[in-house]
Design an enzyme around this catalytic site. Structure first.
Site, PDB file in Angstrom:
ATOM      1  N   HIS A 162      -9.406 -17.571   3.911  1.00 55.71           N
ATOM      2  CA  HIS A 162      -9.502 -17.521   5.367  1.00 55.71           C
ATOM      3  C   HIS A 162      -9.800 -18.889   5.984  1.00 55.71           C
ATOM      4  O   HIS A 162      -9.688 -19.064   7.189  1.00 55.71           O
ATOM      5  CB  HIS A 162     -10.555 -16.487   5.806  1.00 55.71           C
ATOM      6  N   ASP A 197      -9.877 -13.321  -1.286  1.00 54.47           N
ATOM      7  CA  ASP A 197     -10.138 -14.384  -0.315  1.00 54.47           C
ATOM      8  C   ASP A 197     -10.322 -15.741  -0.998  1.00 54.47           C
ATOM      9  O   ASP A 197     -11.202 -16.506  -0.649  1.00 54.47           O
ATOM     10  CB  ASP A 197     -11.370 -14.046   0.532  1.00 54.47           C
ATOM     11  N   SER A 278     -18.315 -21.690   4.389  1.00 53.82           N
ATOM     12  CA  SER A 278     -17.329 -20.870   3.699  1.00 53.82           C
ATOM     13  C   SER A 278     -16.476 -21.709   2.755  1.00 53.82           C
ATOM     14  O   SER A 278     -15.895 -22.712   3.150  1.00 53.82           O
ATOM     15  CB  SER A 278     -16.429 -20.182   4.725  1.00 53.82           C
ATOM     16  N   GLY A 335       0.120   3.133  -9.787  1.00 53.22           N
ATOM     17  CA  GLY A 335       0.781   3.730  -8.630  1.00 53.22           C
ATOM     18  C   GLY A 335       0.110   4.953  -8.067  1.00 53.22           C
ATOM     19  O   GLY A 335       0.775   5.954  -7.775  1.00 53.22           O
TER      20      GLY A 335
END
Length: 546
Positions: A162, A197, A278, A335
């Site tokens: 991000h 992330d 971050s 799946g």
């Protein structure tokens, strides 16, 4: 003597005013005199004091403190970088969130984080400068800030996805660069993994760069000292200290498609983490990176003592895949989607109290469908090993190689069965599960027998809608009485009931027949049909009638 008392008090009252003025005048004269004397003395002290006998202060030699924090900061600091990004305004269509979708291991629920208090640090949400409105629509140039750490002397850097997501330009400023006006050297993205992330970026260098020492996050224990290093509020090379306050912490956060970010299991720390931290490292007392600072629990966009770092073991695994030839993370999948059981009543009704998960959706293109697995089957083992819960299954399956086979043990209608399932690419398998369908019109409300026992009213599902969904029928909840049994177990308005306690509900008659047999103390489990996806899928809501 008695005749003299009035005379004495009369004289006292008559002279009281005179006495008061006399006292006030005396006090005023004293204050003025004191002020003059003080001013006179102060002036003499400033001009006439002999300070020849005063000895100058001597600065002692530096002393190394015993806690070792400074040594760790000196060791790791040179490999921590400041990351600046620029994003130009773009026109992009807004994606519609689909409610209640689950990935492999994702449950049903609100796609928004509770109270939206898990705030990202710049680079993605809410910290940029400029007039971007946050959704990529219009506005001017947007700048954002984050941190990162060098893991390869050739210029490979790990940070948060991000921080660099949607950036048009990325600049990296090294710890050795003290020019405040210099925004750093250009960087390019090597690969990203939104599900954890994590992002890998690279800068071109002429000489080898200092690197961090990676640690094993499994060794981090609750109570261990840790340091967070980064650039909060643009203040580069900031070091804060705290402890590991929890491990394996999950955040109820979902992506743009409503899929749970189930691969995010964090180290929780009370080391102060703020916007700009971050992507920076979380370091243990051995000077090893045990995590990457990623998120905070806050209601003010500042540190409140609860921060989250992605464990270094996950970071290393993802990094190794991102620097590979395909520059992406490939995870295995069979799946299916499933809902982790929240209620003990669900466990008792479906008989998997010792571990397991209920399948809610089977993708027609996945290995599970080809092996014959169906919704409502309960998976209890993988290659003969019992699974504890959905996280256990996801960690096992996602780490397997695409194309390999796995032996799945499951229970259907009380019978234990096994199937050989081929592992597929998770990204490809779920493309059909995330498809949306048009919202169905609500059916007219009709009274039912469950209002008094359950606290709900329902109406039958029209035949046309049942055919569209590929089911025999069901009833839709039209109202929920506050404080009722249904309200307590979060059975919501609009839910489509297709089963109660393993008995099919196809119309009002079958629904009333089942509900009429329920009594106080009974376990009740509702099978709720997911109408938001073409592939359907079920969720299970249950509790005990009190």
């Amino acid at each position: 003597m008695e005749s003299q008392k009035p005379h004495f008090f009369t004289r006292l009252r008559s002279h009281r005013l005179t006495t008061t003025f006399t006292l006030l005048a005396t006090l005023s004269i004293g204050v003025l005199a004191g002020s003059v004397l003080t001013r006179s003395v102060s002036g003499k002290e400033q001009q006439g004091v002999d300070s020849s006998s005063a000895r100058p202060l001597v600065i002692p030699n530096p002393t190394n403190l015993s806690n070792g924090f400074s040594a760790i900061a000196k060791q790791v600091g040179p490999a921590v970088v400041n990351i600046n990004t620029e994003s130009l305004p773009k026109e992009s269509p807004k994606k519609k969130r689909r409610p209640g979708a689950g990935g492999q291991g994702g449950g049903q629920g609100d796609p928004q984080s509770p109270e939206d208090f898990f705030n990202r640090f710049f680079g993605g949400q809410g910290g940029g400068q400029g007039d971007d409105d946050g959704d990529g629509q219009g506005g001017g140039e947007r700048r954002a800030l984050g941190s990162g750490f060098i893991v390869d002397s050739q210029g490979y850097i790990i940070t948060n996805n991000h921080v660099v997501d949607k950036a048009d330009k990325i600049f990296v400023k090294l710890a050795s660069d003290h020019d405040e006006a210099d925004e750093g050297v250009p960087a390019r993205v090597v690969g990203v993994d939104p599900e954890t992330d994590i992002a890998v970026i690279k800068i071109d260098v002429k000489t080898p760069l200092p690197t961090v020492k990676l640690g094993n996050s499994d060794g981090a224990q609750v109570g261990d000292w840790v340091l967070a290093i980064g650039s909060p509020f643009s203040l580069s090379q900031t070091v804060t200290a705290g402890i590991v306050s929890a491990k394996n912490r999950s955040i109820d956060d979902r992506d743009a498609n409503g899929l749970s970010k189930q691969f995010q299991k964090f180290i929780q720390t009370d080391a102060a983490i703020n916007p700009g931290n971050s992507g920076g490292p979380l370091v243990d007392m051995a000077g090893q990176v045990v995590g990457m600072n990623t998120a905070i629990y806050t209601q003010s966009m500042g540190s409140q003592g609860v921060g989250f770092a992605m464990p270094s073991n996950i970071v290393a695994s993802v990094y190794n895949m991102l620097i590979g030839p395909e520059h992406k993370v490939i995870r295995g999948s069979i799946g299916i989607t499933f809902q982790a059981a929240q209620s003990s009543a669900v466990n008792r009704i479906y008989g998997y109290g010792n571990g397991g998960i209920i399948i809610t959706t089977v993708s027609p293109t996945g290995g599970a469908a080809k092996a014959g697995l169906q919704p409502n089957d309960v998976i209890i083992s993988i290659d003969g090993r019992k699974i504890a819960d959905g996280d256990d299954m996801v960690q096992d399956i996602s780490a397997r190689k695409v194309g390999s086979s796995v032996k799945i043990g499951y229970v259907r209608d009380g019978k234990q069965m096994t199937a050989s399932v081929t592992i597929g690419d998770r990204a490809k398998t779920y493309s059909d599960i995330t498809a949306n369908t048009d919202d169905d019109a609500a059916a007219p409300q009709q009274a039912d027998a469950g209002e008094s026992k359950l606290g709900i009213t329902v109406s039958p599902l029209p035949a046309a809608q049942a055919a569209k969904l590929g089911i025999k029928g069901g009833v839709t909840i039209t109202s929920v009485r506050p404080g009722s049994f249904a309200d307590e177990i979060n059975l919501g308005k609009g839910a489509l009931i297709t089963e109660i306690n393993k008995k099919p509900v196809t119309d009002m008659a079958s629904y009333n027949a089942i509900v009429s047999g329920l009594n106080v103390g009974d376990d009740v489990v509702f099978v709720i049909r997911n109408t938001a996806s073409k592939q359907g899928g079920n969720s299970f809501v249950g509790g005990t009638i009190r």
